[in-house]
Design an enzyme around this catalytic site. Structure first.
Site, PDB file in Angstrom:
ATOM      1  N   GLU A 197      -0.908 -75.853   1.816  1.00  0.00           N
ATOM      2  CA  GLU A 197      -0.405 -74.670   1.123  1.00  0.00           C
ATOM      3  C   GLU A 197       1.012 -74.776   0.545  1.00  0.00           C
ATOM      4  OE1 GLU A 197      -0.885 -71.323   3.746  1.00  0.00           O
ATOM      5  OE2 GLU A 197      -3.043 -71.342   3.506  1.00  0.00           O
ATOM      6  N   GLU A 389      -9.444 -73.227   5.286  1.00  0.00           N
ATOM      7  CA  GLU A 389      -8.989 -72.162   6.191  1.00  0.00           C
ATOM      8  C   GLU A 389      -9.570 -70.838   5.745  1.00  0.00           C
ATOM      9  OE1 GLU A 389      -4.801 -71.533   7.005  1.00  0.00           O
ATOM     10  OE2 GLU A 389      -4.463 -73.679   7.288  1.00  0.00           O
TER      11      GLU A 389
HETATM   12  C1  BGC Z   1      -1.516 -71.409   7.302  1.00  0.00           C
HETATM   13  C2  BGC Z   1      -1.643 -71.350   8.806  1.00  0.00           C
HETATM   14  C3  BGC Z   1      -1.432 -69.910   9.259  1.00  0.00           C
HETATM   15  C4  BGC Z   1      -2.508 -69.051   8.648  1.00  0.00           C
HETATM   16  C5  BGC Z   1      -2.420 -67.581   9.023  1.00  0.00           C
HETATM   17  C6  BGC Z   1      -2.149 -70.264   6.578  1.00  0.00           C
HETATM   18  O1  BGC Z   1      -1.259 -69.808   5.620  1.00  0.00           O
HETATM   19  O2  BGC Z   1      -1.936 -72.644   6.838  1.00  0.00           O
HETATM   20  O3  BGC Z   1      -0.732 -72.215   9.371  1.00  0.00           O
HETATM   21  O4  BGC Z   1      -1.414 -69.788  10.632  1.00  0.00           O
HETATM   22  O5  BGC Z   1      -2.447 -69.112   7.254  1.00  0.00           O
HETATM   23  O6  BGC Z   1      -1.225 -67.041   8.611  1.00  0.00           O
END
Ligand code: BGC
Length: 478
Positions: A197, A389
């Protein structure tokens, strides 16, 4: 009463799994199954080094910018730090066994730069190298495919002291680090991601001053943007050179941006935010240049672009990691110098029902993942997308009988996955899905107050409990 005091420990083992009647009902309602996603689909969970490993001074690890920030009193919520986190450094074996019991076939984790190179460059730390060998070997012995993220925000402090991402030297520092990793682990690991990111660590870290190293202003941000963009190709080429049959990707935080009203001003404001959040880092890598026509201030980046850079920026990634949680709704705001717009208040201005807002304040908007997959899938040079994610925060608690019931998260995953499948069926080449996160962990400025795991962590005892959402995945992936 603080967070830790509020958590009770009743000694229930994480591996005991019984599906509640509620989950069975949800199962019956399901309109799709795992097989609809295809047989080579990667089903994984994700973590990041600083968020889970702990052991911050163990075996020669150096300090990172997140150690520095979290050790300054009053910075991170409740003064939480990643010193211990989930103690994954010592517990990775049992954690991977739990993961395996949940039927996942892939695991995305990041490497701590300062464990490998405590000073950022130069002297290699053999204990750090050994740790990731052991972690990778354990994954492989369980039949879990490792996906390595080279950089998930924990820059060695020594490098930040030399300017961090604002210093063009970072291209060499990162190259040195990537050479080491790929030569060490390349025979065992085929799936690599360069960055996690860019817009979050670049924007929050060097423009808005929110995340480590908390720098502000375009004079920091613009060089950082250019170096972050360049590093993807620099490191991508190293992975290709050193890893036979490498599958190289990088990940982007992204989400649809909707205008509040159907007016020219709101739409313009949404387009500016879209250029920043969704386009600024992927487009140069795809050979499309920086979106300067929409974000006029990006023209200032030219000062940092050297001859030949624009030719070196593009890299033909095998996959792009899409990381999506929510969406943004924006409205015109003449006082906002960057975008001419601002995000609206979900409850007051958008009238979103409280139950559709997660504990961290993000809207549950499942259609958003479908729409952003379509948006990213429409780029000509994107060969494959992996959802690296996706997940929801909650204020989860252990119940009296030792369960962690998180029906909102179960619902969230079911609906988001349905939308991933919809995009896939409409031709977006989605090759995998990683839930964020495998377990509750250090949520950056929120410390341990926000729980994103599908496995619950009782921090005082480090006991793990598979949440109902984790049990749902176990059934779904059976
Ligand atoms: C990140 C994680 C974070 C998650 C929730 C993403 O932006 O890669 O490290 O914990 O979102 O905020």
């Amino acid at each position: 009463m603080n967070r830790r005091e509020a958590i009770k420990s009743t000694g229930i083992l994480a591996s005991s799994i019984f599906l509640s009647p509620q989950l069975i009902n949800q199962e019956q309602e399901m309109s799709y199954s795992k097989t609809d996603f295809g047989k080579d689909f990667h089903w994984g969970t994700a973590t990041a080094s600083y968020q889970v490993e702990g052991a911050y001074q163990t075996d020669g690890r150096g300090m990172s910018i997140w150690d520095t920030l979290s050790h300054i009193s009053g910075k991170v919520k409740n003064n939480d730090t990643g010193d211990v986190a989930c103690d994954f450094y010592n517990r990775y074996e049992s954690d991977l066994e739990i993961m395996k019991s949940m039927n996942f076939n892939a695991f995305r984790f990041s490497i701590s730069w300062s464990r490998i190179l405590p000073e950022g460059t130069g002297k290699i730390n053999p204990k750090g190298i050994e740790f990731y060998h052991k972690l990778i070997d354990k994954c492989l012995s369980l039949g879990i495919t490792p996906f390595i993220t080279i950089y998930h925000w924990d820059l060695p402090q020594t490098l930040e002291d030399k300017g961090g991402w604002t210093n063009r030297e970072i291209l060499n520092w990162f190259a040195e680090y990537t050479e080491i990793l790929t030569k060490e682990y390349g025979a065992k690991v085929k799936n690599w991601m360069i960055l996690n990111e860019p817009v979050i660590f670049g924007g929050f870290g060097y423009l808005m001053g929110h995340f480590a190293p908390q720098r502000k202003g375009l004079e920091n941000f613009l060089p950082a943007v250019h170096h972050i963009s360049m590093v993807m190709g620099v490191a991508g080429r190293i992975v290709r050179k050193n890893v036979e049959k490498a599958i190289v990707g990088t990940t982007f935080s992204c989400g649809v941006i909707d205008p509040l009203k159907d007016t020219k001003e709101d739409k313009q404001g949404a387009a500016a935010q879209d250029a920043y959040w969704n386009r600024m880092f992927i487009e140069p890598v795809l050979g499309l240049g920086y979106p300067k026509e929409t974000l006029k201030w990006l023209e200032g980046i030219d000062k940092y672009v050297q001859e030949g850079d624009m030719e070196k920026l593009p890299f033909d990634f095998d996959f792009v990691g899409v990381q999506n949680y929510s969406r943004m709704v924006v409205t015109h705001d003449p006082n906002d110098k960057l975008f001419g717009s601002r995000g609206v208040d979900l409850k007051k201005e958008l009238k979103i029902n409280e139950k559709d807002i997660t504990s961290i304040g993000w809207e549950v908007y499942p259609e958003g993942i479908y729409r952003i997959l379509k948006q990213y899938g429409a780029y000509k040079n994107v060969k494959q997308i992996i959802v690296t994610e996706n997940g929801a925060a909650g204020n989860d608690k252990e119940s009296k009988n030792g369960e962690v019931n998180d029906p909102q998260r179960v619902k969230y995953y079911k609906e988001y996955l349905k939308n991933v499948l919809k995009a896939k069926k409409e031709g977006v080449n989605v090759g995998g899905y990683f839930a964020w996160s495998y377990m509750d962990n250090f949520e950056w400025m929120e410390g341990y107050s926000q729980r994103f795991g599908i496995v619950y962590v009782d921090y005082p005892t480090q006991k793990r409990i598979i949440k109902d959402s984790g049990k749902w995945f176990k059934e779904f992936l059976k």
